[in-house]
Scaffold this motif. Sequence first.
Motif, PDB file in Angstrom:
ATOM      1  N   VAL A   1       5.438   1.059   7.056  1.00 44.20           N
ATOM      2  CA  VAL A   1       6.473   0.105   6.627  1.00 44.20           C
ATOM      3  C   VAL A   1       7.282  -0.297   7.477  1.00 44.20           C
ATOM      4  O   VAL A   1       7.811  -1.411   7.118  1.00 44.20           O
ATOM      5  N   THR A   2       7.887   0.468   8.515  1.00 46.25           N
ATOM      6  CA  THR A   2       8.646  -0.067   8.980  1.00 46.25           C
ATOM      7  C   THR A   2       8.161  -1.604  10.180  1.00 46.25           C
ATOM      8  O   THR A   2       9.042  -2.153  10.155  1.00 46.25           O
ATOM      9  N   ALA A   3       6.940  -1.110  10.067  1.00 44.55           N
ATOM     10  CA  ALA A   3       6.628  -2.259  10.674  1.00 44.55           C
ATOM     11  C   ALA A   3       6.466  -3.532  10.636  1.00 44.55           C
ATOM     12  O   ALA A   3       6.458  -4.905  11.021  1.00 44.55           O
ATOM     13  N   GLY A   4       5.905  -3.212   9.164  1.00 42.07           N
ATOM     14  CA  GLY A   4       5.888  -4.530   8.181  1.00 42.07           C
ATOM     15  C   GLY A   4       7.384  -5.050   8.502  1.00 42.07           C
ATOM     16  O   GLY A   4       7.850  -6.362   8.584  1.00 42.07           O
ATOM     17  N   ARG A   5       8.518  -4.061   7.813  1.00 41.94           N
ATOM     18  CA  ARG A   5      10.285  -4.882   8.097  1.00 41.94           C
ATOM     19  C   ARG A   5      10.380  -5.552   9.582  1.00 41.94           C
ATOM     20  O   ARG A   5      10.873  -6.377   9.420  1.00 41.94           O
ATOM     21  N   ARG A   6       9.569  -5.542  10.408  1.00 41.27           N
ATOM     22  CA  ARG A   6       9.568  -5.796  12.158  1.00 41.27           C
ATOM     23  C   ARG A   6       8.933  -6.950  11.986  1.00 41.27           C
ATOM     24  O   ARG A   6       9.761  -7.912  12.543  1.00 41.27           O
ATOM     25  N   GLN A   7       8.233  -6.944  11.281  1.00 38.92           N
ATOM     26  CA  GLN A   7       7.264  -8.339  11.066  1.00 38.92           C
ATOM     27  C   GLN A   7       8.151  -9.320  10.000  1.00 38.92           C
ATOM     28  O   GLN A   7       8.477 -10.633  10.863  1.00 38.92           O
ATOM     29  N   GLU A   8       8.460  -8.732   9.364  1.00 42.80           N
ATOM     30  CA  GLU A   8       9.259  -9.790   8.496  1.00 42.80           C
ATOM     31  C   GLU A   8      10.565 -10.297   9.989  1.00 42.80           C
ATOM     32  O   GLU A   8      10.907 -11.264   9.028  1.00 42.80           O
ATOM     33  N   LEU A   9      11.468  -9.149  10.005  1.00 43.08           N
ATOM     34  CA  LEU A   9      11.742  -9.685  11.478  1.00 43.08           C
ATOM     35  C   LEU A   9      12.205 -10.823  11.930  1.00 43.08           C
ATOM     36  O   LEU A   9      12.460 -11.829  12.389  1.00 43.08           O
ATOM     37  N   VAL A  10      10.647 -10.542  12.985  1.00 38.91           N
ATOM     38  CA  VAL A  10       9.755 -12.002  13.419  1.00 38.91           C
ATOM     39  C   VAL A  10      10.361 -12.759  12.302  1.00 38.91           C
ATOM     40  O   VAL A  10      10.086 -14.067  12.891  1.00 38.91           O
ATOM     41  N   LEU A  11       9.492 -12.891  11.420  1.00 36.50           N
ATOM     42  CA  LEU A  11       9.189 -14.138  10.913  1.00 36.50           C
ATOM     43  C   LEU A  11      10.588 -14.473  10.447  1.00 36.50           C
ATOM     44  O   LEU A  11      10.453 -16.490  10.793  1.00 36.50           O
ATOM     45  N   ILE A  12      11.134 -13.884   9.963  1.00 36.36           N
ATOM     46  CA  ILE A  12      12.798 -14.783   9.595  1.00 36.36           C
ATOM     47  C   ILE A  12      13.511 -15.352  11.100  1.00 36.36           C
ATOM     48  O   ILE A  12      13.669 -16.025  11.231  1.00 36.36           O
ATOM     49  N   ASN A  13      13.430 -14.265  12.625  1.00 35.56           N
ATOM     50  CA  ASN A  13      13.932 -15.523  13.330  1.00 35.56           C
ATOM     51  C   ASN A  13      13.056 -16.874  13.587  1.00 35.56           C
ATOM     52  O   ASN A  13      13.800 -17.066  14.648  1.00 35.56           O
ATOM     53  N   GLU A  14      11.586 -15.772  13.694  1.00 36.25           N
ATOM     54  CA  GLU A  14      11.061 -17.605  14.132  1.00 36.25           C
ATOM     55  C   GLU A  14      11.659 -18.454  12.863  1.00 36.25           C
ATOM     56  O   GLU A  14      11.102 -19.898  13.030  1.00 36.25           O
ATOM     57  N   LEU A  15      11.244 -18.340  11.603  1.00 30.68           N
ATOM     58  CA  LEU A  15      11.848 -19.278  10.954  1.00 30.68           C
ATOM     59  C   LEU A  15      13.399 -19.720  11.040  1.00 30.68           C
ATOM     60  O   LEU A  15      13.645 -20.947  10.866  1.00 30.68           O
TER      61      LEU A  15
ATOM     62  N   LYS B   1       0.686  -1.165   0.119  1.00 31.53           N
ATOM     63  CA  LYS B   1       0.120  -0.047  -0.181  1.00 31.53           C
ATOM     64  C   LYS B   1       0.699   1.231  -0.091  1.00 31.53           C
ATOM     65  O   LYS B   1       0.141   2.344  -0.124  1.00 31.53           O
ATOM     66  N   TYR B   2       1.902   0.709   0.262  1.00 37.58           N
ATOM     67  CA  TYR B   2       2.688   2.009   0.056  1.00 37.58           C
ATOM     68  C   TYR B   2       4.207   2.446  -0.331  1.00 37.58           C
ATOM     69  O   TYR B   2       4.995   1.288  -0.886  1.00 37.58           O
ATOM     70  N   PRO B   3       4.000   3.289  -1.123  1.00 39.96           N
ATOM     71  CA  PRO B   3       5.164   3.499  -2.389  1.00 39.96           C
ATOM     72  C   PRO B   3       6.820   2.902  -1.664  1.00 39.96           C
ATOM     73  O   PRO B   3       7.407   2.800  -2.370  1.00 39.96           O
ATOM     74  N   LEU B   4       7.131   3.550  -0.434  1.00 39.75           N
ATOM     75  CA  LEU B   4       8.498   3.669  -0.288  1.00 39.75           C
ATOM     76  C   LEU B   4       8.680   2.241   0.295  1.00 39.75           C
ATOM     77  O   LEU B   4       8.830   2.202   1.935  1.00 39.75           O
ATOM     78  N   ASN B   5       8.481   1.274  -0.747  1.00 35.53           N
ATOM     79  CA  ASN B   5       8.370   0.112   0.022  1.00 35.53           C
ATOM     80  C   ASN B   5       9.588  -0.342  -0.588  1.00 35.53           C
ATOM     81  O   ASN B   5       9.637  -0.346  -1.547  1.00 35.53           O
ATOM     82  N   TYR B   6      11.019  -0.884  -0.243  1.00 31.60           N
ATOM     83  CA  TYR B   6      12.497  -1.383  -1.199  1.00 31.60           C
ATOM     84  C   TYR B   6      11.515  -2.969  -1.248  1.00 31.60           C
ATOM     85  O   TYR B   6      13.194  -3.928  -1.480  1.00 31.60           O
ATOM     86  N   SER B   7      11.406  -3.872  -0.805  1.00 35.35           N
ATOM     87  CA  SER B   7      11.033  -4.993  -0.392  1.00 35.35           C
ATOM     88  C   SER B   7      10.387  -6.199  -1.200  1.00 35.35           C
ATOM     89  O   SER B   7      10.599  -7.296  -1.877  1.00 35.35           O
ATOM     90  N   ASN B   8      10.635  -5.817  -2.564  1.00 39.40           N
ATOM     91  CA  ASN B   8      10.068  -5.883  -4.247  1.00 39.40           C
ATOM     92  C   ASN B   8      11.739  -7.072  -4.192  1.00 39.40           C
ATOM     93  O   ASN B   8      10.806  -7.702  -5.407  1.00 39.40           O
ATOM     94  N   LYS B   9      12.449  -6.050  -4.315  1.00 36.88           N
ATOM     95  CA  LYS B   9      13.585  -7.202  -4.221  1.00 36.88           C
ATOM     96  C   LYS B   9      13.778  -8.188  -3.964  1.00 36.88           C
ATOM     97  O   LYS B   9      15.074  -9.643  -4.123  1.00 36.88           O
ATOM     98  N   ARG B  10      13.277  -8.259  -2.949  1.00 35.82           N
ATOM     99  CA  ARG B  10      13.077  -9.844  -1.618  1.00 35.82           C
ATOM    100  C   ARG B  10      12.220 -10.491  -1.713  1.00 35.82           C
ATOM    101  O   ARG B  10      10.873 -10.218  -1.636  1.00 35.82           O
ATOM    102  N   ASN B  11      11.983 -12.158  -1.806  1.00 39.23           N
ATOM    103  CA  ASN B  11      10.458 -13.344  -1.546  1.00 39.23           C
ATOM    104  C   ASN B  11      10.648 -13.950  -0.109  1.00 39.23           C
ATOM    105  O   ASN B  11      11.271 -14.296  -0.162  1.00 39.23           O
ATOM    106  N   ILE B  12      10.484 -13.658   0.689  1.00 36.15           N
ATOM    107  CA  ILE B  12      10.328 -14.381   1.409  1.00 36.15           C
ATOM    108  C   ILE B  12       9.857 -15.169   1.284  1.00 36.15           C
ATOM    109  O   ILE B  12      10.020 -16.424   2.669  1.00 36.15           O
ATOM    110  N   MET B  13       9.030 -16.049   1.391  1.00 40.32           N
ATOM    111  CA  MET B  13       8.284 -16.921   0.643  1.00 40.32           C
ATOM    112  C   MET B  13       9.343 -18.352  -0.081  1.00 40.32           C
ATOM    113  O   MET B  13      10.144 -18.842   0.225  1.00 40.32           O
TER     114      MET B  13
END
Length: 350
Positions: A323-337, A21-33
């Motif tokens: 977006v920052t909350a999204g990245r924190r959530q990504e890190l939470v997922l990665i740590n869980e993984l 939903k937010y333009p300032l997001n660079y995570s399209n270079k990453r794919n957590i799946m």
Amino acid sequence: MKAILGLLAIIVLAQAGFVQKYPLNYSNKRNIMSIMTEVESKLQTRNPLDTIKGILNNFKSEVAQEQGTHDEVYNAQKTECDSEIEYRSKEVQEANSILTSANGILKTAKIIKGKTSATLDATEEILSTATRHIEMINSARKEDTQSYNRAAVSFNDAINAIDDSIDLATALAKGQVSLAQVAELSTKLLKSALATKLIQEFRQPMAALAAISQEEEAGAAERLVQLLQTLRTAVETAWTDYTTQNQQGLQQFMSQKDLYTATQERLDKAKSRLVAKLETTEGVISVQTAVAQAATNRRSRNQNLLEDANDLCHSFDVEYEAVTAGRRQELVLINELERLATRRAAEQQI
């Protein structure tokens, strides 16, 4: 393990939709799946745990780098926002200050204009009255002068008539005057009595002149001469008194005229000052009206820009936090993984 990864996948999909939903997001270079798939593959082929952690750490580094870049952009945006909001706020405050000052000056100027206009009207009315008084005084003086000139002629004619009568009385004593001449002089004396309004003074000499005849004795003529000379003195005295009164009247006239003329001059000067003051006040009203209008427009324009800046800067804050909350959530997922991968690797060694 697959159940846990499936749950993580659901969470990731939801998070991915939120971040987009937010333009300032660079995570399209990453794919957590793909990271999750790769980790699962590494676990199934029993790759070393360090290899798996390396993959996860690289992902974490990308997230951290992306957050750092976003922090820089956000801080720059916030600086610009704060500067813009501060500037527009000052503009609104300054416009309000100017508008308040202009309205205060306008209010005072309008009060002054009203009072000045009222004073000017009163001054013009008094000035008109003074002018009318001067005109009345001049008119009265003109009538007095004409009356004085007529009186001068009348008194001069009276003196001449008396002198002629004295000559007549002298001639009567010598028997050299006709009754027709006596009648003519009697008429002249009567006219002079009426013109000079000295009827009482003329009465006895006129009666004596009317009664005298050529046959009368010389003593009657001499008495007539004495009466006429007394009358002449009375006429001269009356003329002197009349002239004195006229001079006094002239002095009073000049005094009144000088007084009203001085008043007229003073009122003319006061009127000029009031007209100048009224013009100046109207100029102030015109200028301050323009200043107030300009200040109103300035306030309105900057108030709109301030509201726009607040809205835009708020959207920056919301975007950044989301977006920052999204990245924190990504890190939470990665740590869980990472935690799950560590446990899975430990189970494989048993």
